[in-house]
Design an enzyme around this catalytic site. Structure first.
Site, mmCIF file in Angstrom:
data_model
loop_
_atom_site.group_PDB
_atom_site.id
_atom_site.type_symbol
_atom_site.label_atom_id
_atom_site.label_comp_id
_atom_site.label_asym_id
_atom_site.label_seq_id
_atom_site.Cartn_x
_atom_site.Cartn_y
_atom_site.Cartn_z
ATOM 1 C CD GLU A 1 -6.433 14.365 5.003
ATOM 2 O OE1 GLU A 1 -6.244 13.554 5.926
ATOM 3 O OE2 GLU A 1 -6.725 14.022 3.842
ATOM 4 C CB SER B 1 1.460 13.340 5.295
ATOM 5 O OG SER B 1 0.942 12.296 4.516
ATOM 6 C CD GLN C 1 1.791 8.785 5.414
ATOM 7 O OE1 GLN C 1 0.925 8.496 6.224
ATOM 8 N NE2 GLN C 1 3.036 9.038 5.786
ATOM 9 C CG ASN D 1 -1.696 7.046 2.019
ATOM 10 O OD1 ASN D 1 -1.433 6.001 2.602
ATOM 11 N ND2 ASN D 1 -1.792 8.198 2.663
ATOM 12 C CG ASP D 2 -1.226 11.524 1.816
ATOM 13 O OD1 ASP D 2 -2.099 10.934 1.159
ATOM 14 O OD2 ASP D 2 -1.467 12.151 2.860
ATOM 15 N NE ARG E 1 -4.766 14.189 8.767
ATOM 16 C CZ ARG E 1 -5.968 14.041 9.313
ATOM 17 N NH1 ARG E 1 -6.085 13.961 10.625
ATOM 18 N NH2 ARG E 1 -7.048 13.963 8.553
ATOM 19 C CD1 TRP F 1 -3.751 4.543 5.045
ATOM 20 C CD2 TRP F 1 -4.426 3.639 6.981
ATOM 21 N NE1 TRP F 1 -3.369 5.392 6.056
ATOM 22 C CE2 TRP F 1 -3.771 4.866 7.257
ATOM 23 C CE3 TRP F 1 -4.922 2.894 8.034
ATOM 24 C CZ2 TRP F 1 -3.624 5.349 8.549
ATOM 25 C CZ3 TRP F 1 -4.778 3.375 9.325
ATOM 26 C CH2 TRP F 1 -4.127 4.599 9.567
ATOM 27 C CD1 TRP G 1 -1.183 2.419 2.113
ATOM 28 C CD2 TRP G 1 -2.868 1.698 0.846
ATOM 29 N NE1 TRP G 1 -2.091 3.441 2.022
ATOM 30 C CE2 TRP G 1 -3.140 3.031 1.254
ATOM 31 C CE3 TRP G 1 -3.796 1.033 0.045
ATOM 32 C CZ2 TRP G 1 -4.309 3.701 0.882
ATOM 33 C CZ3 TRP G 1 -4.958 1.714 -0.327
ATOM 34 C CH2 TRP G 1 -5.198 3.028 0.094
ATOM 35 C CD1 TRP H 1 -8.152 10.070 1.194
ATOM 36 C CD2 TRP H 1 -7.947 7.911 1.703
ATOM 37 N NE1 TRP H 1 -6.890 9.893 1.718
ATOM 38 C CE2 TRP H 1 -6.738 8.578 2.033
ATOM 39 C CE3 TRP H 1 -8.039 6.540 1.925
ATOM 40 C CZ2 TRP H 1 -5.642 7.902 2.581
ATOM 41 C CZ3 TRP H 1 -6.949 5.880 2.475
ATOM 42 C CH2 TRP H 1 -5.779 6.555 2.796
#
Length: 539
Positions: free
Chosen positions: A246, A121, A80, A63-64, A194, A88, A61, A341
Site C-alpha cells: 500500500e 488514499s 483518511q 488513518n493514512d 490503489r 473505520w 476516525w 491495523w
C-alpha cells in the site's frame, strides 16, 4: 461538490455508527471500546491522551496521511477520515494546515464520497505550469489524485472496484472540484489497486505515478495528470511479501556527502511488519522515467535480511512525503499514521482515534556498501523547546540524581544523550509513573537488538495484539557507543538511534502521566555524554 463545515464534536459524547465492511485488513468489526463510550470521562481522555505536538482530528476516525503539499508558507495535510464515528467507515479526506508541521489547524472536510465510491488514499501536486488546463485567472491549480473505492462493487464480488480519479482546487486546497470525466485510470482487473502517489520528474519532463497493486507497484506517466500511460511494475518476490502493498512513494534524493542521486521507493505493507501488523519498507535504486531498478548494493542488503524498514516500531504506517517543497529548503519531509491495523480500532480513546507521527526529515546515507534512509524530527519542533537540562558528561548515578531533581514534564519532552564505553550488556531506558506503569526501551548489546516493551505500560488489555510481544530491531554487531533521541508525547514514544539510522515508534496508554525516567544497566562504568533534556511549550 459541497463543502460542509467540520462538525464541532470535541466536547460532545457522540453515538457511534457501526459500519460493517469487508476490505482486506481495513474491515470494521464490533469493538469492545464502543460499548464503554457512555462511561468515558472525556475530560480525562483529553488531558491524559490527547497529544501535545502530534496531529489528531478534533473528533472521530483518522488513518493514512494523504495529499500533502506545501504552498505559500503553509503545509497541507489531508488524511483518511470518517466524520460519523470513531472506527473505520466510509472514507473522506480530512484536511489540516500548519505553518511549521507542528501546530495544526483543522479545516472543513475536503473530499466527500459520491456515486463512484469512497475517497481512499492518494496525493496532491501543485500544477505550476497548468499542464491540466484547470488553472484560471492566474490561479495555480492544486490537483489531488486519489482512489475511488466502490463498496457496492466489492460486495457484488467484482474485482475492479478500485479506480483512480482526480480533483482540483483553485484556492490553494481549500475547496475542490472533481474532474467530470473520472476515473482517469480504470481498473485492469486487480483487486487491490490503489493509493496513487504522483511526482513531477524533471529528467523525463513527465508526471510519474506510483500505484499499489496487490504485492507490486505499478508506474504510470502523464503529461497532463489526466491521460495516463502504464510504464512498468516492480516488486515481484522482492522485500516483505506476506501482506498487501500500500501507499507507495517514489522520489529522488542525494546521498549525504556526495553529489550522487538515488531513488527511494517507500512501500507500506499490512500485515508482515517486522514486529507484526503494519509497517513501511523501502527500496533504493534508479529510475529512468519508466522503470525502477534496485541498486546492486541494496539488492545485496535484501539478500541478508527480509526487508529494510523506515521504522521498526509498530506504529508508523502509510507514511509519505510532502510535495512542492522549495529548492531553497531542499528537505524530504515525511509523516506517517501513528497506529497499526492490528489494534487501531480498539485503542482506548473514544472522542477521536489516531494520531500522526511527528513530521520527519529523511536523509540517505551510505556506509561502505550499505544504504540507510535516516529519519529525524523536523527542526521546527525545537522552536518550541522551553525548559532544558544540559550536561556534557555524567555517570549513571549523577544522571538519575539530576533528573529526579528536575521539574521537566517528561510527557512532553525531547531527551537526547550519547552512551560511551558500552559493554555486552543490556542498557534500559525506563519511563514510569506513580501508579506502577512502566515503558521499557533500550539496547540489548548481548543479542544485538534494540527493543520496546510496553507490556506494563498502562492500559493494554483492549487488544490481545497490542502488547503481546516485545518489539525489536536487529543490528549486525554490538555497539561501543550509541546516540539516542527520544520524543515522548503523552501516549507515544519515538526513538531515533544513531541520528535516525534505526527508528522505533510506538503507542502506549498510561493510567497517569509518565513522570520519571532512568537509565539502568548491570554495567556501571559506561558514560553519558552530551545530554540535553527539553520540555516543549505550545502555549
Amino acid at each position: 461538490m459541497k463543502n460542509n463545515r467540520f462538525h464541532n464534536l470535541i466536547l460532545m459524547v457522540f453515538i457511534i455508527s457501526i459500519i460493517s465492511v469487508t476490505f482486506g485488513c481495513k474491515n470494521s468489526d464490533k469493538h469492545k471500546g464502543e460499548e464503554a463510550i457512555t462511561n468515558t470521562d472525556i475530560s480525562k481522555e483529553e488531558s491524559l491522551y490527547r497529544p501535545n505536538f502530534h496531529f489528531t482530528p478534533k473528533a472521530n476516525w483518522m488513518n493514512d496521511p494523504n495529499g500533502m503539499f506545501y504552498l505559500n508558507g503553509a503545509y497541507h495535510l489531508y488524511f483518511q477520515y470518517y466524520p460519523d464515528g470513531n472506527v473505520w467507515g466510509p472514507m473522506h479526506w480530512g484536511h489540516a494546515i500548519s505553518k511549521d508541521m507542528i501546530t495544526w489547524e483543522e479545516q472543513p472536510i475536503a473530499l466527500y464520497p459520491d456515486e463512484l465510491g469512497m475517497i481512499f488514499s492518494g496525493s496532491a501536486v501543485v500544477d505550476k505550469n497548468n499542464t491540466t488546463g484547470f488553472g484560471k485567472d492566474g490561479n495555480v491549480p492544486i490537483v489531488a489524485i486519489y482512489t475511488y473505492h466502490n463498496m457496492q462493487g466489492e460486495k457484488d464480488g467484482k474485482i475492479d472496484f478500485q479506480t483512480q480519479a482526480i480533483a482540483y482546487s483553485l484556492d490553494e486546497g481549500m475547496t475542490w472540484t472533481k474532474y467530470e470525466a473520472n476515473p482517469v485510470i480504470s481498473n485492469p482487473g486487480i483487486k487491490d489497486f490503489r493509493d496513487p502517489k504522483v511526482i513531477w520528474d524533471d529528467s523525463s519532463s513527465k508526471w510519474i505515478m506510483s500505484l499499489a497493486a496487490g504485492k507490486k507497484i505499478m508506474f504510470y506517466s502523464s503529461l497532463n495528470l489526466i491521460d495516463w500511460t502504464f510504464e512498468s511494475e516492480f516488486g515481484n518476490g522482492i522485500g516483505a511479501q506476506n501482506g498487501v502493498w500500500e501507499c507507495p512513494d517514489l522520489f529522488p534524493i542525494t546521498i549525504e556527502g556526495t553529489e550522487d542521486t538515488k531513488w527511494v521507493l517507500l512501500v507500506s505493507i499490512n500485515p508482515d511488519g517486522p514486529n507484526g501488523g503494519s509497517a513501511t519498507q523501502y527500496f533504493i535504486g534508479d529510475f529512468d522515467g519508466k522503470t525502477f531498478v534496485l541498486d546492486e548494493s541494496f539488492s545485496k542488503q535484501l539478500q541478508q535480511q527480509k526487508a529494510v524498514w523506515i521504522d521498526y516500531g509498530r506504529d508508523n504506517y502509510a507514511g509519505v512525503t510532502w510535495s512542492n517543497i522549495p529548492e531553497s529548503d531542499g528537505r524530504k519531509l515525511f509523516i506517517g499514521w501513528m497506529s497499526n491495523w492490528d489494534y487501531a480500532r480498539d485503542v482506548p480513546t473514544y472522542t477521536w482515534r489516531s494520531s500522526m507521527t511527528v513530521a520527519r526529515e529523511l536523509k540517505l546515507k551510505k556506509h561502505f556498501t550499505n544504504f540507510c534512509l535516516q529519519s529525524l524530527p523536523v527542526k521546527e519542533l525545537f522552536d518550541y523547546a522551553d525548559k532544558s537540562i544540559v550536561e556534557d558528561s555524567l555517570s549513571i548515578n549523577n544522571f538519575n540524581e539530576l533528573l529526579n531533581m528536575s521539574k521537566i514534564n517528561l510527557a512532553n519532552s525531547n531527551i537526547q544523550f550519547e552512551l560511551k564505553n558500552l559493554k555486552e550488556e543490556i542498557y534500559k531506558f525506563l519511563f514510569f509513573n506513580e501508579v506502577g506503569d512502566t515503558l521499557k526501551l533500550g539496547l540489548d548489546n548481548k543479542t544485538n537488538e534494540f527493543f520496546i516493551n510496553r507490556k506494563k505500560s498502562g492500559e493494554v488489555n483492549f487488544s490481545e495484539k497490542f502488547a503481546d510481544t516485545i518489539s525489536i530491531a536487529k543490528i549486525t554487531n554490538s555497539l561501543n557507543e550509541l546516540s539516542v533521541q527520544i520524543l515522548l508525547d503523552k501516549t507515544s514514544v519515538e526513538v531515533f538511534y544513531n541520528e535516525g539510522e534505526i527508528v522505533m515508534t510506538e503507542l502506549f496508554f498510561p493510567r497517569a502521566p509518565l513522570s520519571m525516567f532512568t537509565i539502568s544497566s548491570i554495567d556501571k562504568t559506561f558514560k553519558i555524554e552530551n545530554m540535553n533534556i527539553q520540555e516543549f511549550n505550545f502555549n
